[in-house]
Scaffold this motif. Sequence first.
Motif, mmCIF file in Angstrom:
data_model
loop_
_atom_site.group_PDB
_atom_site.id
_atom_site.type_symbol
_atom_site.label_atom_id
_atom_site.label_comp_id
_atom_site.label_asym_id
_atom_site.label_seq_id
_atom_site.Cartn_x
_atom_site.Cartn_y
_atom_site.Cartn_z
ATOM 1 N N PHE A 271 7.836 4.582 -2.298
ATOM 2 C CA PHE A 271 7.974 3.288 -2.958
ATOM 3 C C PHE A 271 9.053 2.454 -2.278
ATOM 4 O O PHE A 271 8.875 1.254 -2.035
ATOM 5 C CB PHE A 271 8.302 3.479 -4.441
ATOM 6 N N GLY A 272 10.184 3.083 -1.945
ATOM 7 C CA GLY A 272 11.262 2.362 -1.278
ATOM 8 C C GLY A 272 10.880 1.888 0.112
ATOM 9 O O GLY A 272 11.250 0.782 0.526
ATOM 10 N N ALA A 273 10.136 2.710 0.849
ATOM 11 C CA ALA A 273 9.700 2.308 2.185
ATOM 12 C C ALA A 273 8.777 1.087 2.103
ATOM 13 O O ALA A 273 8.892 0.142 2.902
ATOM 14 C CB ALA A 273 8.992 3.470 2.872
ATOM 15 N N GLY A 274 7.874 1.102 1.145
ATOM 16 C CA GLY A 274 6.991 -0.041 0.982
ATOM 17 C C GLY A 274 7.740 -1.294 0.595
ATOM 18 O O GLY A 274 7.486 -2.388 1.120
ATOM 19 N N LEU A 275 8.702 -1.159 -0.309
ATOM 20 C CA LEU A 275 9.496 -2.309 -0.736
ATOM 21 C C LEU A 275 10.314 -2.865 0.422
ATOM 22 O O LEU A 275 10.470 -4.081 0.562
ATOM 23 C CB LEU A 275 10.418 -1.894 -1.884
ATOM 24 N N THR A 276 10.840 -1.991 1.272
ATOM 25 C CA THR A 276 11.622 -2.424 2.416
ATOM 26 C C THR A 276 10.798 -3.274 3.377
ATOM 27 O O THR A 276 11.300 -4.237 3.963
ATOM 28 C CB THR A 276 12.188 -1.202 3.160
ATOM 29 N N LEU A 277 9.529 -2.933 3.536
ATOM 30 C CA LEU A 277 8.657 -3.707 4.411
ATOM 31 C C LEU A 277 8.375 -5.108 3.859
ATOM 32 O O LEU A 277 7.983 -6.003 4.602
ATOM 33 C CB LEU A 277 7.337 -2.971 4.622
ATOM 34 N N VAL A 278 8.581 -5.289 2.557
ATOM 35 C CA VAL A 278 8.190 -6.539 1.906
ATOM 36 C C VAL A 278 9.348 -7.517 1.756
ATOM 37 O O VAL A 278 9.199 -8.723 2.017
ATOM 38 C CB VAL A 278 7.577 -6.245 0.518
ATOM 39 N N VAL B 63 0.829 -1.203 0.000
ATOM 40 C CA VAL B 63 0.000 0.000 0.000
ATOM 41 C C VAL B 63 0.864 1.254 0.000
ATOM 42 O O VAL B 63 0.612 2.219 -0.744
ATOM 43 C CB VAL B 63 -0.951 0.002 1.219
ATOM 44 N N VAL B 64 1.907 1.264 0.815
ATOM 45 C CA VAL B 64 2.829 2.404 0.853
ATOM 46 C C VAL B 64 3.524 2.561 -0.497
ATOM 47 O O VAL B 64 3.670 3.676 -1.022
ATOM 48 C CB VAL B 64 3.851 2.225 1.987
ATOM 49 N N ALA B 65 3.968 1.447 -1.087
ATOM 50 C CA ALA B 65 4.632 1.512 -2.391
ATOM 51 C C ALA B 65 3.678 2.049 -3.462
ATOM 52 O O ALA B 65 4.086 2.826 -4.341
ATOM 53 C CB ALA B 65 5.148 0.132 -2.786
ATOM 54 N N ALA B 66 2.425 1.639 -3.408
ATOM 55 C CA ALA B 66 1.435 2.121 -4.378
ATOM 56 C C ALA B 66 1.243 3.628 -4.260
ATOM 57 O O ALA B 66 1.106 4.339 -5.278
ATOM 58 C CB ALA B 66 0.107 1.400 -4.177
ATOM 59 N N ALA B 67 1.235 4.152 -3.039
ATOM 60 C CA ALA B 67 1.118 5.598 -2.852
ATOM 61 C C ALA B 67 2.287 6.323 -3.500
ATOM 62 O O ALA B 67 2.124 7.400 -4.099
ATOM 63 C CB ALA B 67 1.049 5.927 -1.361
ATOM 64 N N GLY B 68 3.473 5.740 -3.413
ATOM 65 C CA GLY B 68 4.640 6.340 -4.067
ATOM 66 C C GLY B 68 4.494 6.406 -5.573
ATOM 67 O O GLY B 68 4.844 7.412 -6.204
#
Length: 499
Positions: free
Chosen positions: A380-387, A351-356
């Motif tokens: 986008f990077g923050a979302g990817l890091t969580l995954v 969801v965070v990556a999608a917002a990016g």
Amino acid sequence: MTAPAPALRTGTAAGRGTLLAAILASGMVFLDSTAVNVALPRLGAELGATVAGLQWTVNGYLLMLAAFVLLGGALGDRFGRRRIFLLGVVWFAVASVLCGLAQGTGALIAARFLQGAGGALLTPGSLSVLQASFHPDDRGKAIGTWSGLSGVSTALGPLLGGWLIDAFSWRWIFFINLPLAVAVLVATMRWVPESRDESVSRTGAGQRRFDLAGTLLGALGLGGLTYALIDAPARGAGSLPVLASALAGVVAAVVFVLVERRRGDTAMLPTALFASRLFSVLNVFTVLVYAALGGFSFFLAVYLQNVVGWSALLTGLATMPLTLLLLVGSARAGALSARIGPRLPLTVGPVVAAAGLLLLRRVGAGASYWTDVLPGVVLFGAGLTLVVAPLTASVLAAVADRFAGVASGFNNAASRVGSLLAVAALPLLVGLSGRGYEQQATLTGAFRGAMLWCVGLLLAGAAMAVLLIHPPAREAPRAQPGQQLPASVPPAERRPRGV
């Protein structure tokens, strides 16, 4: 008889050397795959490539990697993970030289196919060596370190590639693999222990049986669908070659599933893996998330250079926040997943990556990095890091140790299939073909449409995590001494089971 229990510790010279070899090898593969995206505008102009030529430059590599990475994992499990890993490193280095020497689009694409085959041998080995060699108490730490630093190499690829392209030539993004390969070979021969699955069946006079039919059917299925998607804009979706290749791909995929089910444990992809419902869910999730990542990577690098007007180096610098976030956050994300289970990180991350990506859709000619590009890249990077780290650890923990090579190979294949299909399908879906990537208006519309498709893929992954990955149970599975496992993940030593 099973292989000896893993005994390497991260604090020893052998442990550090093994970890170094795995990180450098996977980093070499990931760095090269991302650096190529930055080089697409320059090599396209120099070689006179169309959009289809650029797609095949990326997908020729991804196709071989996705189709044969399962075979690479099985070869490692049976003949020795260290041995196959070394073979893959040498193969990849030689193919990289051929890529750098290519004088036309056809030669480059052919060399990229060879490079992907080499990557299929070494990619599963870099992770399965860690899984099979380290003491259970240190395995999670080793995999977390590998995940974080390998992710950094993925993000660093555009920066290093951009510098090499601007300072020398796009050819140097391939030549740089030579010194890295030499370092991997030295570290592997000095420190990496040999390991294999001693329980695999033998036939004849000590010869091992391989599922060549499954391998070829998988390659044909992916190849047929990829060719149809890439060729459709030029020939028309209803043309005979496109329809024939699509049909061949679908038929091959169906036969592949039937063959694998009939072969049982001798299959390239043992159906016992899918006794774990979590393993199945996580790999579908992988396809969705990496499809979004593949589409983002393919379009952003070309867009920033051909529309925004940046150099290759500045384009690489634009994604530096990805490097920093993965470096700082991957281990923490892995630790968080170990405490609370993978469901929350794998839901919030997409969801965070999608917002990016939604923010990046606003970028246009003459855009400011600080106000237009940076916020979207950071999200986008923050979302990817969580995954990344939770996904990798959860996939491996969902299956028995003796399937380490095949499981890591399948998850790698799932990620490559996601990127492969995105790069093949998105230009068709957004109307980009021929030399349209050199026309600002055409590329702008295509980029914004592609980002919307990627947002949809990420949100679909988040929905899957919410609905199909169960929260931690009250009683966590028994872990090895000193090892902490997500409650929703079956321990690797047990038979896989559903969530």
